[in-house]
Design an enzyme around this catalytic site. Structure first.
Site, PDB file in Angstrom:
ATOM      1  N   GLU A  49       0.847  -1.191   0.000  1.00  0.00           N
ATOM      2  CA  GLU A  49       0.000   0.000   0.000  1.00  0.00           C
ATOM      3  C   GLU A  49       0.884   1.243   0.000  1.00  0.00           C
ATOM      4  OE1 GLU A  49      -2.889   2.604   2.933  1.00  0.00           O
ATOM      5  OE2 GLU A  49      -2.726   0.456   3.306  1.00  0.00           O
ATOM      6  N   ARG A  53       0.875  10.376   0.288  1.00  0.00           N
ATOM      7  CA  ARG A  53       1.251  11.405   1.252  1.00  0.00           C
ATOM      8  C   ARG A  53       2.529  12.139   0.866  1.00  0.00           C
ATOM      9  NH1 ARG A  53       0.539   8.000   6.897  1.00  0.00           N
ATOM     10  NH2 ARG A  53      -1.424   6.962   6.367  1.00  0.00           N
ATOM     11  N   THR A  76      -4.678   6.227   1.313  1.00  0.00           N
ATOM     12  CA  THR A  76      -5.070   7.607   1.602  1.00  0.00           C
ATOM     13  C   THR A  76      -5.847   8.215   0.441  1.00  0.00           C
ATOM     14  OG1 THR A  76      -2.890   7.721   2.666  1.00  0.00           O
ATOM     15  CG2 THR A  76      -4.293   9.638   2.878  1.00  0.00           C
ATOM     16  N   LYS A 136     -11.472  -1.780   5.974  1.00  0.00           N
ATOM     17  CA  LYS A 136     -10.321  -1.377   6.772  1.00  0.00           C
ATOM     18  C   LYS A 136     -10.848  -0.865   8.112  1.00  0.00           C
ATOM     19  CE  LYS A 136      -6.719   2.223   6.772  1.00  0.00           C
ATOM     20  NZ  LYS A 136      -6.038   3.252   5.954  1.00  0.00           N
TER      21      LYS A 136
END
Length: 215
Positions: A49, A53, A76, A136
């Site tokens: 993953e 960011r 994200t 999640k």
């Protein structure tokens, strides 16, 4: 090609079953992308993953997507633009800290399996109502950790989770022992000091140890 919530959950369940830990990666240098991915895959953690960011995150996904044996996703995801950019970069699945109708609509329309975040029974039930049963759990430790997931699992056994956020070598086995946990997300397998110094052998060793958790 679009994807249904049910198909997205089925695909993400398959991905989550590949290894007990999904490395959550924050990569600042594109040059680190391929050797990092190769080290993690060699260590037995093929699902990666890459969090959006850093300014180079999409380029990192492009490079990691070239690594044989790797399954690269984008984390994200917050906006529709995040989704389209991630897919264009080669992401095979998406991860979000929560879920909005707009984000879910976009992922379904574009065909990206989304591992949507939930931190409460109500959030999980709302996603289940839409057709998602692989979620999640975020932020895991801050939301009550193992006791919360165990409690949620009693009335909602049809939902499975990938807890992320505060998961570490000291508590990962406790999460993985729960019947409603398929895998967990963790950042400790690729610490920034080892990545920045290119110590791929040490990262491979951390990945190999993590790949044995829950067995």
């Amino acid at each position: 090609m679009s994807i249904t919530p049910q198909a997205a959950s089925a695909r993400n369940r398959e991905i989550c079953q590949l290894a007990p830990i999904i490395p959550v990666l924050v990569v600042h240098d594109v040059a680190h992308a391929r050797p990092l991915a190769e080290a993690l895959v060699r260590g037995g953690l093929p699902v990666l993953e890459v969090t959006l960011r850093t300014p180079v995150a999409l380029d990192v996904i492009r490079e990691m997507a070239k690594v044989e044996g790797g399954v690269v996703g984008a984390g994200t995801l917050v906006t529709p633009d995040d989704v389209t950019a991630a897919v264009a970069a080669g992401a095979q699945f998406g991860v979000s800290p929560g879920a909005t109708d707009l984000l879910l609509d976009t992922c379904e329309d574009i065909g990206l399996p989304l591992l949507a975040g939930a931190a409460s029974a109500s959030e999980a039930m709302r996603l289940l109502e839409r057709g998602y049963d692989m979620l999640k759990f975020f932020p895991a430790e801050a939301s009550g950790g193992v006791p919360t997931l165990k409690a949620v699992g009693a009335p909602l056994p049809q939902i499975s989770f990938c807890p992320t956020g505060g998961v570490s070598p000291s508590n990962a086995a406790s999460y993985l022992s729960l019947p409603n946990v398929v895998c967990a997300g963790g950042s400790w397998v690729a610490p920034s000091d080892l990545v920045n110094s290119g110590q791929w052998g040490k990262i491979e060793a951390l990945a190999r140890a993590a790949s044995q958790l829950g067995l």
